[in-house]
Design a protein around this motif. Sequence first.
Motif, short mmCIF file in Angstrom:
data_model
loop_
_atom_site.label_atom_id
_atom_site.label_comp_id
_atom_site.label_asym_id
_atom_site.label_seq_id
_atom_site.Cartn_x
_atom_site.Cartn_y
_atom_site.Cartn_z
N ASN A 1 110.33 89.38 -27.65
CA ASN A 1 109.26 87.97 -27.54
C ASN A 1 109.08 87.31 -29.26
N TYR A 2 108.99 86.06 -28.83
CA TYR A 2 108.65 85.29 -30.18
C TYR A 2 107.31 84.93 -30.18
N GLU A 3 106.26 85.13 -31.08
CA GLU A 3 104.74 84.45 -31.03
C GLU A 3 104.71 84.39 -32.46
N GLU A 4 104.82 83.08 -32.77
CA GLU A 4 104.78 82.59 -34.31
C GLU A 4 103.67 83.37 -35.04
N PRO A 5 104.00 84.05 -36.13
CA PRO A 5 105.40 83.83 -36.75
C PRO A 5 106.35 84.99 -36.66
N ASN A 6 105.91 85.81 -35.64
CA ASN A 6 106.61 87.37 -35.52
C ASN A 6 107.50 87.39 -34.05
N PHE A 7 108.40 88.15 -34.37
CA PHE A 7 109.50 88.70 -33.17
C PHE A 7 108.59 90.04 -32.85
N ARG A 8 108.51 90.21 -31.58
CA ARG A 8 107.92 91.53 -30.94
C ARG A 8 108.69 92.28 -30.10
N VAL A 9 109.00 93.63 -30.26
CA VAL A 9 109.96 94.26 -29.16
C VAL A 9 108.95 95.04 -28.55
N LYS A 10 108.74 94.82 -27.28
CA LYS A 10 108.15 95.78 -26.52
C LYS A 10 108.91 96.43 -25.26
N VAL A 11 108.49 97.60 -25.00
CA VAL A 11 109.22 98.43 -24.00
C VAL A 11 108.52 98.85 -22.70
N GLY A 12 109.36 99.24 -21.71
CA GLY A 12 108.75 99.65 -20.46
C GLY A 12 108.01 98.49 -19.51
N ASP A 13 108.20 98.96 -18.30
CA ASP A 13 107.15 98.39 -17.32
C ASP A 13 106.43 99.40 -16.63
N PHE A 14 105.27 99.63 -17.20
CA PHE A 14 104.31 100.54 -16.81
C PHE A 14 103.11 100.08 -15.92
N ARG A 15 103.03 100.85 -14.81
CA ARG A 15 102.12 100.40 -13.94
C ARG A 15 100.63 100.56 -14.35
N THR A 16 100.60 101.56 -14.93
CA THR A 16 99.24 102.19 -15.52
C THR A 16 99.13 102.32 -17.19
N ARG A 17 97.72 102.16 -17.64
CA ARG A 17 97.74 102.30 -19.04
C ARG A 17 97.97 103.81 -19.19
N SER A 18 97.63 104.82 -18.47
CA SER A 18 97.95 106.11 -18.69
C SER A 18 99.39 106.24 -18.86
N GLU A 19 100.22 105.78 -17.89
CA GLU A 19 101.56 105.95 -18.03
C GLU A 19 102.25 105.44 -19.69
N ALA A 20 101.69 104.51 -20.08
CA ALA A 20 101.81 103.46 -21.10
C ALA A 20 101.41 104.31 -22.29
N ASN A 21 100.14 104.98 -22.30
CA ASN A 21 99.56 105.72 -23.61
C ASN A 21 100.59 106.94 -23.59
N THR A 22 100.99 107.74 -22.53
CA THR A 22 101.74 108.86 -22.78
C THR A 22 103.16 108.64 -23.13
N PHE A 23 103.84 107.54 -22.88
CA PHE A 23 105.10 107.15 -23.60
C PHE A 23 104.80 106.61 -25.11
N MET A 24 103.55 106.07 -25.35
CA MET A 24 103.33 105.60 -26.66
C MET A 24 103.36 106.94 -27.46
#
Length: 84
Positions: A40-63
């Motif tokens: 994604n581009y959000e001026e002034p930075n490009f951001r790379v985001k990964v995953g499609d996690f349904r819960t914050r817990s899943e995302a935190n585990t992967f993080m």
Amino acid sequence: RRVRTKGFRVQIFSGANRSDAVSVQNGFLRQYSDMAAYINYEEPNFRVKVGDFRTRSEANTFMRKIRGQYSNVFVFVEDIWVWQ
């Protein structure tokens, strides 16, 4: 079918250089071919985001799993793609 819903993604890169973002995305996809990576581009930075996690817990585990491989690793609430 694939639908959009509220969920979570893990950011693995933020920077002003698009080619750096693409490089990080490609490196991630080589290592985790079963997971999606989005730029994604959000001026002034490009951001790379990964995953499609349904819960914050899943995302935190992967993080926690990838924190040693990437700097600036954060969990964000976003619209994600899921199969229904």
